[in-house]
Design an enzyme around this catalytic site. Structure first.
Site, PDB file in Angstrom:
ATOM      1  N   ASP A  47       0.813  -1.133   0.140  1.00  0.00           N
ATOM      2  CA  ASP A  47      -0.068  -0.326  -0.124  1.00  0.00           C
ATOM      3  C   ASP A  47       0.669   1.515   0.155  1.00  0.00           C
ATOM      4  OD1 ASP A  47      -3.294   1.236   1.010  1.00  0.00           O
ATOM      5  OD2 ASP A  47      -1.765   2.409   2.027  1.00  0.00           O
ATOM      6  N   TYR A  52       3.823   9.463  -0.773  1.00  0.00           N
ATOM      7  CA  TYR A  52       4.564   8.625   0.553  1.00  0.00           C
ATOM      8  C   TYR A  52       5.798   9.159  -0.162  1.00  0.00           C
ATOM      9  CZ  TYR A  52       0.499   6.807   2.658  1.00  0.00           C
ATOM     10  OH  TYR A  52      -0.642   6.106   2.809  1.00  0.00           O
ATOM     11  N   LYS A  81      -2.156   6.346  -4.176  1.00  0.00           N
ATOM     12  CA  LYS A  81      -3.143   7.196  -4.176  1.00  0.00           C
ATOM     13  C   LYS A  81      -2.737   8.370  -5.092  1.00  0.00           C
ATOM     14  CE  LYS A  81      -3.665   4.959   0.261  1.00  0.00           C
ATOM     15  NZ  LYS A  81      -2.210   4.366   0.289  1.00  0.00           N
ATOM     16  N   HIS A 114      -6.627   9.983  -2.696  1.00  0.00           N
ATOM     17  CA  HIS A 114      -6.313   9.649  -1.211  1.00  0.00           C
ATOM     18  C   HIS A 114      -7.462  10.789  -0.013  1.00  0.00           C
ATOM     19  CE1 HIS A 114      -2.511   9.602   0.409  1.00  0.00           C
ATOM     20  NE2 HIS A 114      -3.416   9.240   1.938  1.00  0.00           N
ATOM     21  N   PHE A 227      -2.827   0.271  14.656  1.00  0.00           N
ATOM     22  CA  PHE A 227      -3.013   0.023  15.779  1.00  0.00           C
ATOM     23  C   PHE A 227      -2.781   1.761  17.174  1.00  0.00           C
ATOM     24  CE2 PHE A 227       0.833  -2.496  13.803  1.00  0.00           C
ATOM     25  CZ  PHE A 227      -0.250  -3.712  14.407  1.00  0.00           C
ATOM     26  N   PRO A 229      -2.585   5.224  18.018  1.00  0.00           N
ATOM     27  CA  PRO A 229      -1.967   6.366  18.647  1.00  0.00           C
ATOM     28  C   PRO A 229      -0.529   5.545  18.256  1.00  0.00           C
ATOM     29  CG  PRO A 229      -2.370   5.008  20.057  1.00  0.00           C
ATOM     30  CD  PRO A 229      -3.665   4.853  18.841  1.00  0.00           C
ATOM     31  N   SER A 231       1.051   4.449  15.168  1.00  0.00           N
ATOM     32  CA  SER A 231       1.416   5.492  13.457  1.00  0.00           C
ATOM     33  C   SER A 231       1.850   6.839  13.747  1.00  0.00           C
ATOM     34  CB  SER A 231       0.406   4.927  13.002  1.00  0.00           C
ATOM     35  OG  SER A 231      -0.062   4.005  12.587  1.00  0.00           O
ATOM     36  N   PHE A 232       0.968   7.419  15.587  1.00  0.00           N
ATOM     37  CA  PHE A 232       1.279   8.647  15.143  1.00  0.00           C
ATOM     38  C   PHE A 232       2.221   9.547  15.799  1.00  0.00           C
ATOM     39  CE2 PHE A 232      -2.853   7.431  13.365  1.00  0.00           C
ATOM     40  CZ  PHE A 232      -2.835   8.456  12.386  1.00  0.00           C
TER      41      PHE A 232
END
Length: 330
Positions: A47, A52, A81, A114, A227, A229, A231-232
């Site tokens: 993905d 990115y 995207k 996106h 998962f 938070p 990822s951030f």
């Protein structure tokens, strides 16, 4: 031997692996190797996105795996995207062409809008950071422009390879970060049915009504940031830093212990068992293996309900907090 990955049948007729490898935030210099190694472990779904900025490197990793006979192109599923600055028809078509060339695999399996947000056009050789919402210093905000989603969707339809359009280089098209109202509107005029809806989805943000609407209309759902938070955190997201990590949640931990699995595997299985595609990323080979094996066990109905009950309607990926306020049209 590669792990057998279940697939979801899309409205376009193609099969999409229910577990993929997401390359958001994978550094350009590491993308080729990480994608190649993921394929060696058994991943067949990658993905990515124009935003990115690592598509060319990721494509290099896929081509290496193909050249070494690890996988055939038709066994891979590549998602990309369309970014916000390129919603106008002519820009969407050009960006898609450039993105396909960057991957270097002949075609894209899935191409998504996106965000349902149209920003001012930025020439393709002038990339802004971060995410083109603003300049690097975050002093100049990219204005919104008046490009309707209907124009953008019609452009994506032009990309789809059909008997009538053999020159198309996209197999399936879809949407990301859309709400129910926008989906209902899109379905009223779409000539080609959206195959996939990609959304932020985790126990703190279950979006059950949105997921149900998509499934009822034969739109597969991909959940990102499974998962929560986690990822951030590296983005210094204040909301994520204030939230309790899902890996440390008592409900998730107790269910993981019962099944002899990791909390991450439980979170992924909570999704896939409900027919939601997942695209986790990890730099750890062991974690990559665990993620790929998340369909090797089943949660019972009560366990699924317990995890779903953790919902807080807590969203981490919000354009209003990505270094820019939303401005009125320029």
């Amino acid at each position: 031997m590669a792990t057998e990955i279940p697939t979801v049948k899309l409205a376009s007729g193609y099969d999409m692996p229910i577990v993929g490898f997401g390359i958001w935030k994978v550094p350009n210099e590491a993308a080729a190797d990480q994608v190649y190694n993921a394929i060696r472990l058994g991943y067949r779904h990658i993905d990515g996105a124009w935003d990115y900025t690592n598509s060319a490197e990721a494509g290099k990793g896929v081509r290496r795996a193909i050249e070494e006979g690890i996988v055939k192109r038709e066994e891979m599923f590549i998602t990309s995207k369309l970014w916000n600055n390129y919603h106008a028809r002519e820009h969407a078509l050009e960006m898609a062409r450039l993105e396909n060339e960057a991957w270097g695999l002949g075609y894209l399996d899935l191409f998504l809008i996106h965000f349902p947000i149209s920003l001012e056009f930025i020439p393709f050789d002038k990339i802004r950071f971060p995410c083109f919402w603003s300049d690097k210093e975050q002093t100049q905000v990219t204005p919104l422009v008046k490009v309707p989603i209907s124009e953008t969707w019609k452009a994506l339809e032009e990309l789809v390879q059909t008997r009538e359009n053999p020159s198309g280089f996209v197999r399936s098209i879809g949407i990301s970060n859309f709400d129910p109202q926008l989906i209902s509107d899109l379905l009223s005029y779409a000539k080609i049915h959206p195959s996939v809806l990609q959304i932020e989805h985790h126990p703190y943000l279950t979006q059950q009504d949105l997921v149900a609407l998509a499934h009822e209309n034969n739109i597969a759902v991909t959940g990102y940031s499974t998962f929560g938070p986690q990822s951030f955190l590296e983005m210094d997201n204040a909301t994520a830093k204030a939230a309790k990590p899902l890996f440390e949640n008592d409900v998730v931990k107790s269910i993981a212990q019962k099944h002899g699995k990791s909390p991450g595997q439980v979170l992924l299985r909570w999704c896939t068992q409900r027919n939601i595609i997942v695209i986790p990323k990890s730099n750890s080979v062991e974690r990559l293996k665990q993620n790929l094996e998340c369909c090797s066990f089943d949660l019972d109905e009560d366990e699924i309900k317990q995890i779903s009950a953790l919902n807080l309607n807590l969203r981490f990926n919000n354009p209003n907090t990505l270094g820019r306020p939303i401005r009125i049209f320029s």
